[in-house]
Design a protein around this motif. Sequence first.
Motif, PDB file in Angstrom:
ATOM      1  N   LEU A   1      -2.343   9.725   5.707  1.00 16.56           N
ATOM      2  CA  LEU A   1      -1.677   8.434   5.651  1.00 16.56           C
ATOM      3  C   LEU A   1      -0.353   8.640   4.940  1.00 16.56           C
ATOM      4  N   LYS A   2       0.742   8.300   5.623  1.00 15.67           N
ATOM      5  CA  LYS A   2       2.066   8.479   5.028  1.00 15.67           C
ATOM      6  C   LYS A   2       2.992   7.378   5.532  1.00 15.67           C
ATOM      7  N   ASP A   3       3.635   6.712   4.594  1.00 16.93           N
ATOM      8  CA  ASP A   3       4.604   5.659   4.903  1.00 16.93           C
ATOM      9  C   ASP A   3       4.045   4.596   5.839  1.00 16.93           C
ATOM     10  N   GLY A   4       2.766   4.261   5.654  1.00 19.36           N
ATOM     11  CA  GLY A   4       2.147   3.218   6.467  1.00 19.36           C
ATOM     12  C   GLY A   4       1.621   3.692   7.805  1.00 19.36           C
ATOM     13  N   TYR A   5       1.761   4.987   8.112  1.00 17.44           N
ATOM     14  CA  TYR A   5       1.283   5.532   9.386  1.00 17.44           C
ATOM     15  C   TYR A   5       0.031   6.368   9.165  1.00 17.44           C
ATOM     16  N   LEU A   6      -0.987   6.072   9.956  1.00 13.99           N
ATOM     17  CA  LEU A   6      -2.207   6.866   9.980  1.00 13.99           C
ATOM     18  C   LEU A   6      -1.996   7.963  11.017  1.00 13.99           C
TER      19      LEU A   6
END
Length: 138
Positions: A59-64
Motif C-alpha cells: 500500500l503506497k500513496d493510497g494505491y493497493l
Amino acid sequence: MKFLPSFDVFDDVFDDTFRKSFFSKPMNNMKTDISEKDGNYLLNMELAGYDKDDIKISLKDGYLNVTATKNQNKEEKDEKGNVIRQERYSGTCSRSFYVSDNVKEDDIKAKFENGELKIVVPKADKKEIETDKYIAIE
C-alpha cells in the motif's frame, strides 16, 4: 541451372500464425472481481499457478499494489543424466487499485487459497467537500 527455394528451419516455427496466437493473446492474469459488502470492498483475484510466496501486496500513496512473480525451471534428464528437455518461464504481472489515502496497511486483510487471492479493504470515509467559504472584509 536449377535454383532450389530458400528454406529456413525457423520459417515454419515463427510464422504469422505462431506470432498471432502466442504474442497477440490478451493477458488473462489477475482477473479481478470487485464487490461491496458490509462497508468493505472485496477483491477476488485469479492467480492460478502461483504460490503464496510468489505474491506481494503493498500500500503506497493510497494505491493497493498486487504483484505476482513466477520463476520456473523444468528440466528432464535421461538415465545417463543428459538433458532431454529444459523449459524456463519467468514473468511478473501486477495490478493497482486506488483505495484512498485514509486506508492504512493494518486495515487490509488478505487470504490466498486454491489459486485465488481474496483481499478485504475497508471503504474509506469520504472527506467532506468544502463549499465556498467567504472571508469577511474589514
